[in-house]
Design an enzyme around this catalytic site. Sequence first.
Site, PDB file in Angstrom:
ATOM      1  N   CYS A 246     -34.095 -14.811   9.513  1.00 33.65           N
ATOM      2  CA  CYS A 246     -34.528 -13.569  10.164  1.00 33.65           C
ATOM      3  C   CYS A 246     -35.443 -12.768   9.252  1.00 33.65           C
ATOM      4  O   CYS A 246     -36.457 -12.219   9.693  1.00 33.65           O
ATOM      5  CB  CYS A 246     -33.313 -12.742  10.570  1.00 33.65           C
ATOM      6  SG  CYS A 246     -33.738 -11.164  11.353  1.00 33.65           S
TER       7      CYS A 246
ATOM      8  N   CYS B 193     -25.800 -10.026  13.748  1.00 35.62           N
ATOM      9  CA  CYS B 193     -26.016  -9.079  14.836  1.00 35.62           C
ATOM     10  C   CYS B 193     -25.666  -9.656  16.197  1.00 35.62           C
ATOM     11  O   CYS B 193     -24.984  -9.032  16.986  1.00 35.62           O
ATOM     12  CB  CYS B 193     -27.476  -8.617  14.852  1.00 35.62           C
ATOM     13  SG  CYS B 193     -27.905  -7.653  16.322  1.00 35.62           S
TER      14      CYS B 193
END
Length: 378
Positions: free
Chosen positions: A99, A196
């Site tokens: 990410c 997340c």
Amino acid sequence: MSDLIMVALSGGVDSSTVAWLLKQQGEPIAGMFMKNWEEEDTVSGCTAEDDAADARRVAEILGIDFHGRNFAAEYWDDVFEHFLAELKAGRTPNPDILCNREIKFRTFVEHARDLGAKAIATGHYARRRDNDDGTVSLLKGVDHNKDQSYFLYALDQEQLSHALFPLGELTKPEVRELAARADLPVAAKKDSTGICFIGERNFDQFIANYLDAEPGEIRTSEGTVIGTHQGLIHYTLGQRKGLNIGGLKDFPEAPWYVTYKDIDHNVLYAEQQTDHPTLMSTELEAGQLNWIRRRPEAGERLHAKVRYRQPDQTCRVESINDNGLVLSFERPQRAVTPGQAVVLYDGDECLGGGTITKNNAPLPEQLLRTLNKESVQA
């Protein structure tokens, strides 16, 4: 391009304090919130809507422009699909590293530049050093309890040269104190933990929505069947929780630990020793390498981490080329896990690292017998 700095506002205390610090220094800044996961997927535990509201509120208090961007499609293509593929292959991936490389320091940067920004600033606990030869180095944050250089090892010179880490010289308590002094509404907000797109939800339940899992046997290293696993994608080396092994008359009432995953035969191995030989490695192999400023040399003695927040481990580069490296350790390392990252350090400087592909821990005896038998039959 202007002197504008785009702050990656997540709605948390770290990025909010970054924005406040830069504003206090007189820097021209704006904030951008990244939405990396679609909340329409109700199995997710993400709190993007609440976080976006907090980020917008901080921007309003500081009097800076606020931008929201949805990178969910890019995140799915560049991070989540890789995450699923690695799990399916029996490895344990770290999506935060990907990410950072693909979303926060590439897609985010592209959008920031479109808005006229010359640089981005994030709430990572790390430091950047500009060298006399024009290169940049990635250094550990001074707060070694929060140092996040491990998650940034896959960045390159171009990405780092436009990145600012204002929290690198601060400790977490100091950051919270600054946020409270500035009356930021997120000063006492709880830090986000985990991944997340999974959030606070059960990992196994979440993954079951995307990958099929085939149950199989749990065995000891000598081949005794001691239970049933729910699919190898749900387990990682060294894992203690979730094995549901107990009440075995021939074994003491003590914790069990995952020691090996036999993907070909769909067998999970476990033992009651936290330092069982099958869990301990003195050497590893890694691929998909990235070196930030310089590539280590064969024979060089450095320090390494095979997981986040692990104390530095003394190591030696046994061999290295463009495709991979072999690393040996002064002390045996527990649960060196394929799919995870090994990150190398020269003092406080993060040199880079790669993805662990293999450890040299001995295979379970029963598996060796099975492999030998299959080899003879073949």
